[in-house]
Design a protein around this motif. Structure first.
Motif, PDB file in Angstrom:
ATOM      1  N   LEU A   1       0.864  -1.161   0.000  1.00  0.00           N
ATOM      2  CA  LEU A   1       0.000   0.000   0.000  1.00  0.00           C
ATOM      3  C   LEU A   1       0.910   1.224   0.000  1.00  0.00           C
ATOM      4  O   LEU A   1       1.480   1.579   1.019  1.00  0.00           O
ATOM      5  CB  LEU A   1      -0.900  -0.005   1.240  1.00  0.00           C
ATOM      6  CG  LEU A   1      -1.880   1.158   1.389  1.00  0.00           C
ATOM      7  CD1 LEU A   1      -2.840   1.224   0.190  1.00  0.00           C
ATOM      8  CD2 LEU A   1      -2.660   1.013   2.688  1.00  0.00           C
ATOM      9  N   MET A   2       1.089   1.816  -1.182  1.00  0.00           N
ATOM     10  CA  MET A   2       1.942   2.998  -1.287  1.00  0.00           C
ATOM     11  C   MET A   2       1.162   4.206  -0.782  1.00  0.00           C
ATOM     12  O   MET A   2      -0.037   4.330  -1.045  1.00  0.00           O
ATOM     13  CB  MET A   2       2.386   3.218  -2.731  1.00  0.00           C
ATOM     14  CG  MET A   2       3.334   4.405  -2.893  1.00  0.00           C
ATOM     15  SD  MET A   2       3.988   4.547  -4.580  1.00  0.00           S
ATOM     16  CE  MET A   2       5.356   3.387  -4.472  1.00  0.00           C
TER      17      MET A   2
ATOM     18  N   LEU B   1      -2.272   4.790  -2.877  1.00  0.00           N
ATOM     19  CA  LEU B   1      -2.371   4.364  -4.272  1.00  0.00           C
ATOM     20  C   LEU B   1      -3.109   3.032  -4.330  1.00  0.00           C
ATOM     21  O   LEU B   1      -2.675   2.056  -3.712  1.00  0.00           O
ATOM     22  CB  LEU B   1      -0.979   4.199  -4.877  1.00  0.00           C
ATOM     23  CG  LEU B   1      -0.978   3.836  -6.360  1.00  0.00           C
ATOM     24  CD1 LEU B   1      -1.233   5.093  -7.194  1.00  0.00           C
ATOM     25  CD2 LEU B   1       0.347   3.199  -6.754  1.00  0.00           C
ATOM     26  N   LEU B   2      -4.209   3.000  -5.064  1.00  0.00           N
ATOM     27  CA  LEU B   2      -4.990   1.779  -5.233  1.00  0.00           C
ATOM     28  C   LEU B   2      -5.044   1.421  -6.711  1.00  0.00           C
ATOM     29  O   LEU B   2      -4.909   2.288  -7.575  1.00  0.00           O
ATOM     30  CB  LEU B   2      -6.417   1.970  -4.716  1.00  0.00           C
ATOM     31  CG  LEU B   2      -6.572   2.388  -3.259  1.00  0.00           C
ATOM     32  CD1 LEU B   2      -8.049   2.561  -2.918  1.00  0.00           C
ATOM     33  CD2 LEU B   2      -5.897   1.394  -2.327  1.00  0.00           C
ATOM     34  N   GLY B   3      -5.268   0.138  -6.980  1.00  0.00           N
ATOM     35  CA  GLY B   3      -5.384  -0.335  -8.345  1.00  0.00           C
ATOM     36  C   GLY B   3      -6.771  -0.887  -8.632  1.00  0.00           C
ATOM     37  O   GLY B   3      -7.400  -1.491  -7.763  1.00  0.00           O
TER      38      GLY B   3
ATOM     39  N   ARG C   1      -6.176   0.535 -14.227  1.00  0.00           N
ATOM     40  CA  ARG C   1      -5.869   1.906 -13.827  1.00  0.00           C
ATOM     41  C   ARG C   1      -5.477   1.927 -12.356  1.00  0.00           C
ATOM     42  O   ARG C   1      -5.809   1.011 -11.606  1.00  0.00           O
ATOM     43  CB  ARG C   1      -7.029   2.863 -14.111  1.00  0.00           C
ATOM     44  CG  ARG C   1      -8.319   2.574 -13.406  1.00  0.00           C
ATOM     45  CD  ARG C   1      -9.432   3.457 -13.993  1.00  0.00           C
ATOM     46  NE  ARG C   1     -10.682   3.330 -13.285  1.00  0.00           N
ATOM     47  CZ  ARG C   1     -11.615   2.418 -13.514  1.00  0.00           C
ATOM     48  NH1 ARG C   1     -11.430   1.500 -14.437  1.00  0.00           N
ATOM     49  NH2 ARG C   1     -12.735   2.406 -12.825  1.00  0.00           N
ATOM     50  N   ILE C   2      -4.771   2.975 -12.004  1.00  0.00           N
ATOM     51  CA  ILE C   2      -4.390   3.201 -10.611  1.00  0.00           C
ATOM     52  C   ILE C   2      -4.726   4.652 -10.288  1.00  0.00           C
ATOM     53  O   ILE C   2      -4.860   5.482 -11.198  1.00  0.00           O
ATOM     54  CB  ILE C   2      -2.889   2.918 -10.349  1.00  0.00           C
ATOM     55  CG1 ILE C   2      -1.999   3.730 -11.292  1.00  0.00           C
ATOM     56  CG2 ILE C   2      -2.593   1.433 -10.431  1.00  0.00           C
ATOM     57  CD1 ILE C   2      -0.500   3.579 -11.021  1.00  0.00           C
ATOM     58  N   GLY C   3      -4.871   4.924  -9.011  1.00  0.00           N
ATOM     59  CA  GLY C   3      -5.188   6.290  -8.624  1.00  0.00           C
ATOM     60  C   GLY C   3      -4.865   6.560  -7.179  1.00  0.00           C
ATOM     61  O   GLY C   3      -4.761   5.634  -6.366  1.00  0.00           O
TER      62      GLY C   3
ATOM     63  N   ALA D   1     -10.377   8.471   3.330  1.00  0.00           N
ATOM     64  CA  ALA D   1     -11.843   8.393   3.272  1.00  0.00           C
ATOM     65  C   ALA D   1     -12.312   7.911   1.894  1.00  0.00           C
ATOM     66  O   ALA D   1     -13.206   7.059   1.796  1.00  0.00           O
ATOM     67  CB  ALA D   1     -12.462   9.750   3.607  1.00  0.00           C
ATOM     68  N   GLN D   2     -11.724   8.449   0.835  1.00  0.00           N
ATOM     69  CA  GLN D   2     -12.084   8.003  -0.521  1.00  0.00           C
ATOM     70  C   GLN D   2     -11.717   6.538  -0.713  1.00  0.00           C
ATOM     71  O   GLN D   2     -12.475   5.763  -1.296  1.00  0.00           O
ATOM     72  CB  GLN D   2     -11.361   8.848  -1.565  1.00  0.00           C
ATOM     73  CG  GLN D   2     -11.797  10.281  -1.635  1.00  0.00           C
ATOM     74  CD  GLN D   2     -10.845  11.124  -2.483  1.00  0.00           C
ATOM     75  OE1 GLN D   2      -9.641  10.860  -2.561  1.00  0.00           O
ATOM     76  NE2 GLN D   2     -11.378  12.157  -3.117  1.00  0.00           N
ATOM     77  N   ALA D   3     -10.533   6.159  -0.228  1.00  0.00           N
ATOM     78  CA  ALA D   3     -10.056   4.781  -0.382  1.00  0.00           C
ATOM     79  C   ALA D   3     -10.983   3.796   0.317  1.00  0.00           C
ATOM     80  O   ALA D   3     -11.192   2.684  -0.167  1.00  0.00           O
ATOM     81  CB  ALA D   3      -8.636   4.652   0.160  1.00  0.00           C
TER      82      ALA D   3
END
Length: 158
Positions: free
Chosen positions: A8-9, A21-23, A123-125, A130-132
């Motif tokens: 989990l970066m 950073l999530l994928g 995609r990654i973002g 909270a968003q995650a």
């Protein structure tokens, strides 16, 4: 029982707020799913490979980016499927536009006899915690809580 390992970066926004950073999984089965579908970049491994080595390898394969230590242990979560996921956090800053994911093959459409190739992550973002929490697979949200505690502890020691 399947086991998986991932990274989990995280980074800090200009105001100091942590972002992760999530994928988003690639392939037709995930194409129309968003909230509750994103994941920590991760993948399976088997002994004698060590979990942390697998996490680094999988992150690199799925994002095209080589992460840097130190790696902060976040423990293990168990997904609905029963898969166990060990995770670590690492600090970094990766441009989502630079995604270079390896591909997997599957028969698509089902029973068509046609094999097609899809990226592991399409995609990654970057997301605030909270968003995650909204984007992540539900079983992986505990990793966000553990990261938040670790970062607040580290901030308190500065």
């Amino acid at each position: 029982m399947k086991q998986s390992a991932g990274l989990l970066m995280y980074r800090r926004a200009a105001d100091g707020t942590p972002e992760v950073l999530l994928g988003h999984p690639g392939g037709p089965l995930w194409r129309s799913r968003d909230d509750g579908a994103w994941t920590v970049p991760k993948g399976g491994y088997e002994a004698p490979e060590e979990a942390l080595a697998a996490a680094v390898r999988e992150f690199t394969e799925e994002t095209g980016h080589v992460p840097s230590p130190p790696y902060l242990p976040l423990g293990e979560v168990r997904q609905k499927s029963g898969k166990r996921v060990q995770a670590w956090a690492c600090e970094g800053d990766l441009d989502p536009g630079a995604l270079a994911s390896i591909a997997f093959e599957m028969e698509w459409p089902p029973r068509s006899g046609r094999m097609q190739s899809f990226p592991e992550l399409d995609r990654i973002g970057w997301f605030t915690l909270a968003q995650a929490r909204e984007k992540l697979l539900p079983a992986q949200t505990a990793l966000l809580d553990r990261l938040a505690v670790a970062l607040s502890t580290a901030d308190g020691q500065r």
